[in-house]
Design a protein around this motif. Structure first.
Motif, mmCIF file in Angstrom:
data_model
loop_
_atom_site.group_PDB
_atom_site.id
_atom_site.type_symbol
_atom_site.label_atom_id
_atom_site.label_comp_id
_atom_site.label_asym_id
_atom_site.label_seq_id
_atom_site.Cartn_x
_atom_site.Cartn_y
_atom_site.Cartn_z
ATOM 1 N N GLY B 246 0.824 -1.201 0.000
ATOM 2 C CA GLY B 246 0.000 0.000 0.000
ATOM 3 C C GLY B 246 0.850 1.239 0.000
ATOM 4 N N SER B 247 0.324 2.307 -0.597
ATOM 5 C CA SER B 247 1.021 3.582 -0.517
ATOM 6 C C SER B 247 0.162 4.542 0.292
ATOM 7 N N VAL B 418 -2.771 -2.150 -13.337
ATOM 8 C CA VAL B 418 -2.780 -2.276 -11.878
ATOM 9 C C VAL B 418 -2.492 -0.888 -11.304
ATOM 10 N N VAL B 419 -3.560 -0.218 -10.877
ATOM 11 C CA VAL B 419 -3.441 1.188 -10.472
ATOM 12 C C VAL B 419 -3.544 1.346 -8.957
ATOM 13 N N HIS B 420 -3.406 0.254 -8.231
ATOM 14 C CA HIS B 420 -3.643 0.293 -6.784
ATOM 15 C C HIS B 420 -2.792 1.343 -6.080
ATOM 16 N N LEU B 421 -1.485 1.313 -6.309
ATOM 17 C CA LEU B 421 -0.606 2.238 -5.570
ATOM 18 C C LEU B 421 -0.892 3.691 -5.952
ATOM 19 N N TRP B 422 -1.305 3.873 -7.193
ATOM 20 C CA TRP B 422 -1.700 5.210 -7.657
ATOM 21 C C TRP B 422 -2.958 5.667 -6.912
ATOM 22 N N SER B 423 -3.879 4.741 -6.757
ATOM 23 C CA SER B 423 -5.193 5.101 -6.218
ATOM 24 C C SER B 423 -5.237 5.123 -4.689
ATOM 25 N N HIS B 424 -4.391 4.316 -4.025
ATOM 26 C CA HIS B 424 -4.449 4.229 -2.555
ATOM 27 C C HIS B 424 -4.410 5.607 -1.901
#
Lengths: 107, 992, 188
Positions: B246-247, B418-424
């Motif tokens: 996570g970011s 995979v945009v998770h770290l962008w979106s977190h």
């Protein structure tokens, strides 16, 4: 988890080294003050989405209280400064105004 | 059947066979296999059962997105459920079992739910279990509990060790594919402090499988040389098996490094949680292939097209002999080509697009593979295993044109970045119509502390797929630099296909799985839309779409496209659900890190701690301090021990470890003035050598702490605080000195731990100290409420004549490093005077017998000193003190306030803890009115009856009145209001 | 006994040690004085020099000379380190040199526990517990921070780190340092 630079010791401290202390620049109202003033001093707190001034203590470091100006929505930090001030320093006000032209001021 | 190919496998070492068991069956794989690859190599296609319908489940993917192939790993102290076989590295001796079935994987009773599926629609739980009310507790919940949950809960203490570590860098690159490598190279060459993390054990990502050409060499060779270059840079740290979970704010990133998952028991920590702080994050996290929604797309043997070629190329495993490829894009043709090159059959490629152009389809056709444009799968045939597909036109309603026998289906519905770290941490997305995907909106990135972009995406995570574009994007994300040349086939546009065939009737849509683990189908999402669920977040919760352990990595985009279609809204308007950390599950052990067992939390120990343990003391936590509650002798209950300790202190002499008492030095020309503001009474006029009890309140006027203040010299005071209160009170003092009265000349120092403090308490206390020898401790030389420095038994001491028990009492402070020796000396000379140690419970009983209040018992943050009859300790002369204005609020002066009284039952029994005094009538909420409560209640061994203190409406004006108090059994008992000082009302015993 | 006896001085853990990929050992007790005064106080620099033999430390620095040291703890607080038995005389010296100046000097020798972490990988032990960028820590820099769940301070010299924490949590800190120094858990 925020990073705030302690203006006393220069450490870029992460949030776990700090303790939060709520809104900054409150004026104390003691005996003799009106109910309204006392109520505001004790209970009325700003909760802006945007520019905010806060008290933080570098509790796991030099132990000093300092103040921080930051944006609660984007987490941008405009500056930190010593607690021995009754209102935000001019350079920080200028910096905020430059970045947030619509900002209404700290009062 | 799925099988191991005789040749190939870029990641496996055929010279290193590894034995493992699945459901007790002994199987074989190679070093370099994932568990999923090894299971497929052994034709173990069926690996689990779905959550709701207990449908047979096979391996779908080859990486972190796998929703199905979860197993219980290990045994005993290393047992852990829900482990993804696709990311588990095989090791010799691995044991695992499949999940969510009974009695066996092959024959599962729960599959009956499958046949009842039409009665278990979306929102079934909400609809069914509401009425009748009693049935939830007695019928539904026990049944649901039996069948709910994936995996099993570990029963033993975790055998492994975990740790955390902090690291700092300018740029963190997440993802070890070619985009990540290129970004790290670019940043590394620019002299930045770089971290590069990759979640698997291997580098290169998809490019090494898909056969791109970079800098004139095969991707694999380029990756190897890039890695070598990075390893040679002192400013670059690279970590494989390290997943960025996570970011968070200001570049804080949690990375879970699986140090020893693949080498259990080798003495290394199993996981290490990196708490990274990055100046900037580059998410080169790639993209995940989407399934297609056709009937029977959940039958084991139906897999993602990319996963099929991963298994073939990386691990030399063929998921099937005859694989039908179904797609809406060019990329899936790589799978057909790879299968054909490995000597396997591809009976047909079904391409939903009306026209098929592009380099890859041309190559496939040239290899003799049959390509059918505008075709779709009407239905997959088979139960626990694919046996064939029925083909239809994509444009129609599913009329079967042809049936083809096959044992695997490779599907591709396009790719989702995979945009998770962008979106977190707040990055926004935009919808890309051409590629039918949400991509990072680079104009609206998550922000850093200085307002700059905190996260960049690179490569496929940005939504670019062609190798040359990936490398260019990665270079730019890392600040710019030389971009390696790359060649790859030109790919034609994909066509968004959300339901296959387009006009599928409900019978087919009921068999189109979106979320494989949670059994959410196209028909469920459509039902939710019909029932009014227009928000994607509500639909998610109602249908459980994306709520499984894979968090919708495969299902979310397909699900929201179906929802958007049902609502006749454009996809970007429906939006995505919120991306939340962790990216893949992080084991609790890693989050706890070192905080387990002995160092779970910092226990504070006094210098006499070991003595207490040696005396078999029963310890209790007071804040983080460990204090003796009592010292039970053999055969004694704790209660008996407390009574003995109290009686002995009243009749002989007791010894108390009071080291935990807070001690704060306050010094300076303005120290007296400061303490007058801090305490409710006056401290500035305290004579040197004297002690005074004081109260501190917060600004609302409520009592916050109490303790004895000693005047040390002209401008120095020593403030005692409650045990566990010293840090809080010291911080309180500093707050006022730094932030309000910064021009006052006052310094404070918290010296709590500098001293061991020992209370010698009881009629024989003076005799003990005289026996020890040294300073004059007589009434004349050291009267009550004074202190003196001196020597006792050869120890430098400071002796305070203060009492929290009502007895003759000395509290003696010595340097902490001499504390144990001084305690031993007291124990040695005290024996002949009947001296015994007493613990915190004895201390409480002794103070309660005297009616002394205890912060936290008699106070709860809503009590002012006046409520506790402590008006005598509040100065009337002072203009101001902290809390004075607050106490002037009218309601705090009301005669109706609950005030401190003593309480006694009529029969001498002990009032129960927490008892309330009911009053007639009911309040607006229909609750019984109350007129008081007990705050401290004990059996007094001295008086041989129950005693209590409490807060009662009207307080001592009701002396002698009998009121009712509640008991736990629902009845009440009669209680008399009495003076809270139960023992030695005149205070003669302490002043001798 | 009215004469001061020679009481054996005991550190919090009696000199506990742990040999992992780095060596952790409790040392001390050391003499320690908390000196609170503003840097502009007249005679402060001379008073510190008289007690420790060092210059007055600048922001976040610790000046070390043999067994003695003077560290900057905050804008108005210094930590003076000296042999345990020298504290009484040092306090008298400070009282004399700063007699007319607003200051506070207190003995905190017994309120502290002190550890050494030594070896090539000493910094890796602390990296697991303190949210501080150790690569950016300069020699002679005194860093006050969090060590796992408690407050601590440390500084680095040629052979390792000196770590200071409160005495009551010495056992906890020893446990955390030992856990972090376990063989097989090297970070790099």
């Amino acid at each position: 988890m925020l990073i705030l630079e302690c203006p006393y010791c220069g450490v870029k401290a992460e949030e776990t080294e700090l303790s939060p202390g709520g809104e900054a620049h409150l004026k104390r109202f003691g005996p003799g003050s009106s109910d309204e003033d006392f109520e505001n001093y004790m209970f009325a707190r700003k909760n802006p989405k945007g520019v905010h001034f806060e008290r933080w203590r570098h509790s796991y470091g030099c132990g000093k209280w300092f103040l921080a100006a930051r944006c609660t929505a984007t987490l941008e930090v405009f500056g930190t400064y010593p607690a021995q001030t009754t209102e935000p320093p001019a350079d920080i006000i200028d910096k905020i105004k430059a970045k947030r032209p619509d900002w209404k001021g700290y009062k | 059947m799925s099988t191991r190919l005789s040749k190939g496998g870029r990641l496996i070492d055929r010279t290193a066979p590894q034995e493992f068991t699945f459901n007790g069956k002994r199987l074989r794989g190679y070093r370099g296999d994932t568990l999923a690859a090894a299971l497929l190599a052994n034709d173990q296609m069926l690996v689990g059962r779905s959550f709701k319908y207990h449908r047979p489940r096979g391996i779908v993917a080859s990486g972190a997105e796998e929703p199905n192939a979860l197993v219980n790993m290990g045994e005993g102290g290393r047992f852990e459920p829900n482990q993804r076989t696709t990311t588990t590295e095989l090791f010799d001796g691995l044991t695992c079992t499949s999940q969510n079935h009974w009695p066996s994987l092959e024959f599962d009773v729960g599959v009956v739910n499958n046949y009842a599926a039409r009665f278990l629609p979306a929102g079934f739980y909400y609809k069914t279990f509401i009425h009748p009310r009693f049935a939830w507790k007695h019928v539904f919940e026990p049944v649901v509990r039996q069948s709910a949950g994936l995996g099993k809960v570990p029963k033993e203490r975790d055998a492994d060790r975990y740790e955390q570590a902090y690291a700092f860098c300018d740029i963190l690159v997440v993802g070890g594919g070619i985009a990540g490598l290129q970004a790290a190279l670019t940043a590394g060459r620019a002299g930045k402090r770089v971290w590069l993390v990759e979640q698997t054990a291997h580098w290169g990502g998809r490019a090494v499988v898909d056969g791109a050409e970079i800098d004139g060499q095969p991707a694999e060779a380029w990756v190897k040389s890039a890695l070598q270059a990075l390893e040679g840079m002192a400013n670059v740290t690279i970590r494989s098996r390290c997943m960025a979970a996570g970011s968070y704010d200001h570049g804080y990133v949690l990375c879970d490094e699986k140090v020893a998952d693949h080498t259990p028991g080798d003495g290394r920590p199993r996981h290490r949680l990196w708490r990274l702080r990055a100046g900037q994050i580059i998410a080169a996290t790639g993209a995940i292939e989407r399934p297609l929604s056709f009937a029977g797309n959940d039958i084991p043997g139906v897999m993602l097209a990319s996963a099929v070629r991963d298994y073939v190329i990386n691990w030399a495993v063929a998921p099937g002999d005859r694989t039908v490829v179904v797609t809406n894009n060019d990329d899936a043709y790589r799978t057909a080509i790879a299968l054909k090159e490995a000597g396997l059959e591809v009976p047909v490629i079904l391409d939903a697009r009306a026209s098929v152009t592009g380099d890859l389809p041309a190559r496939a056709r040239a290899m003799g593979i049959r390509v059918e444009a505008g075709r779709a799968i009407a239905k997959v045939k088979g139960g626990k295993r694919v046996t064939g597909v029925a083909i239809c036109a994509q444009a129609g309603q599913g009329a079967v044109l042809e049936e083809i026998a096959c044992d695997a289906v490779a599907m591709s519905g396009g790719w989702s970045p995979v945009v998770h770290l962008w979106s977190h941490c707040g990055g926004k997305l935009k919808w890309d119509d051409a590629q039918a995907q949400f991509t990072p909106d680079k104009a609206r990135p998550p922000l850093n502390h200085d307002g700059s972009a905190l996260v960049q995406t690179a490569g496929c995570a940005s939504g670019v797929l062609a190798t040359a574009e990936v490398l260019a994007d990665a270079t730019e994300a890392a600040g710019g630099g030389a971009v390696p040349a790359a060649n790859g086939p030109a790919e034609a546009a994909l066509e968004p296909i959300w339901v296959m065939p387009q006009g599928a009737p409900v019978q087919l849509r009921m068999k189109m799985w979106l979320d494989y683990q949670n059994d959410v189908k196209v028909s469920d999402v459509q039902l939710a839309a019909r029932e009014g669920y227009t928000s994607v977040e509500h639909t998610k919760r109602y249908t459980t779409l994306g709520m499984a352990t894979d968090q919708g990595k495969l299902s979310n985009i397909n699900g929201l496209a179906v929802l958007a279609d049902s609502l006749s809204s454009p996809i970007p308007q429906v939006g995505t659900t919120t991306f939340r950390p962790p990216y893949t599950p992080v084991t609790i052990g890693a989050l706890a890190g070192e905080a387990r067992g002995e160092i779970f939390q910092p226990l504070r120990r006094s210098p006499m701690h070991d003595w207490h343990l040696a005396q078999n003391a029963y310890m209790e936590p007071v804040g983080l301090w460990q204090r003796p509650y009592c010292y039970p002798r053999p055969g004694e209950t704790h209660e008996q021990a407390v009574h003995r300790e109290v009686r002995n202190t009243r009749s002989n002499v007791g010894l108390l470890d009071a080291s935990t008492l807070g001690k704060i030095i306050v010094k300076g020309p303005d120290a007296g003035r400061f303490l007058d503001m801090l305490y409710t009474n006056v401290m500035s006029n305290l004579a040197i050598g004297k002690c005074r009890y004081g109260l501190m309140c917060n600004e609302q006027g409520f009592l916050s702490d109490d303790g004895v203040v000693a005047r040390i010299d002209e401008d120095t005071w020593l403030c005692h605080t409650t045990s566990g209160g010293s840090d809080r009170i010291h911080a309180w003092m500093e707050d006022w000195l730094q932030c309000e009265w910064w021009d006052w000349q006052v310094y404070t120092a918290n010296v709590t731990e500098q001293f061991a403090q020992i209370a010698v308490v009881g009629p024989n206390a003076r005799k003990v100290l005289e026996k020890l020898g040294g300073m004059d401790v007589s009434k004349e030389a050291l009267p009550f409420m004074t202190w003196a420095d001196g020597v006792l038994g050869g120890f430098r001491v400071r002796a305070y004549r203060i009492s929290f028990s009502g007895e003759l009492s000395y509290e003696i402070a010595v340097p902490a490093s001499e504390g144990r020796a001084f305690w031993d000396a007291l124990v040695a000379v005290g024996a002949e005077f009947g001296m015994m140690p007493y613990g915190t419970e004895g201390l409480h009983v002794l103070r309660a017998e005297k009616g002394f209040i205890m912060i936290g018992d008699e106070t709860d943050g809503t009590v002012i000193p006046q409520d506790l009859n402590l008006g005598w300790a509040i100065s009337k002369k002072k203009d101001d003190y902290l809390g004075k204005r607050g106490q002037e609020r009218p309601y705090l002066a009301s005669p109706d306030r609950w005030k401190l009284v003593g309480l006694e039952t009529l029969d001498g029994s002990v009032i129960q803890d927490g008892a309330y005094a009911p009053a007639p009538g009911f309040n607006a909420n229909g609750q019984r009115n109350t007129q008081g409560r007990v705050t401290s209640t004990y059996f007094s061994p001295t008086l041989n009856k129950g005693i209590a203190m409490g807060l009662v409406k009207g307080g001592l004006s009701r002396l002698g009145e009998v009121i009712e108090m509640t008991k736990l059994d629902g009845t009440t008992q009669q209680v008399r209001i009495v003076d809270p000082v139960f023992y030695d009302k005149e205070g003669e015993k302490q002043n001798v | 006994m009215s004469e001061v006896a020679n009481i054996p001085v005991v550190s919090a853990l009696g000199g506990a040690s742990f040999d992992g990929f780095a060596r952790v050992r409790e040392i001390g007790p050391l003499g320690m004085i908390t000196l609170r005064a503003k840097p502009e106080v007249k005679g402060l620099s001379a008073a510190i020099k008289a007690v420790t033999g060092t210059a007055m430390p600048k922001q976040r620095r610790i000046e070390v000379k043999g067994e003695k040291a003077a560290g900057w703890m905050s804008p108005d607080e210094y930590l003076l380190v000296l042999p345990y038995t020298d504290v009484k005389a040092a306090l008298a010296t400070l009282a004399e040199k700063l007699a007319d100046q607003h200051h506070l000097a207190v003995d905190v020798s017994d309120a502290r526990a002190v550890f050494r972490i030594e070896g090539d990988r000493a910094s890796e032990v602390l990296s697991k517990l303190a949210p501080a960028d150790l690569a950016a820590l300069e020699k002679g820099e005194l860093r006050r921070t969090r060590i796992a769940q408690v407050a601590g301070a440390f500084w680095q010299d040629e052979t390792g780190f000196t770590v200071v924490c409160f005495r009551s949590v010495a056992g906890y800190v020893m446990g955390a340092l030992s856990h972090s120094a376990q063989p097989g858990s090297e970070l790099f």
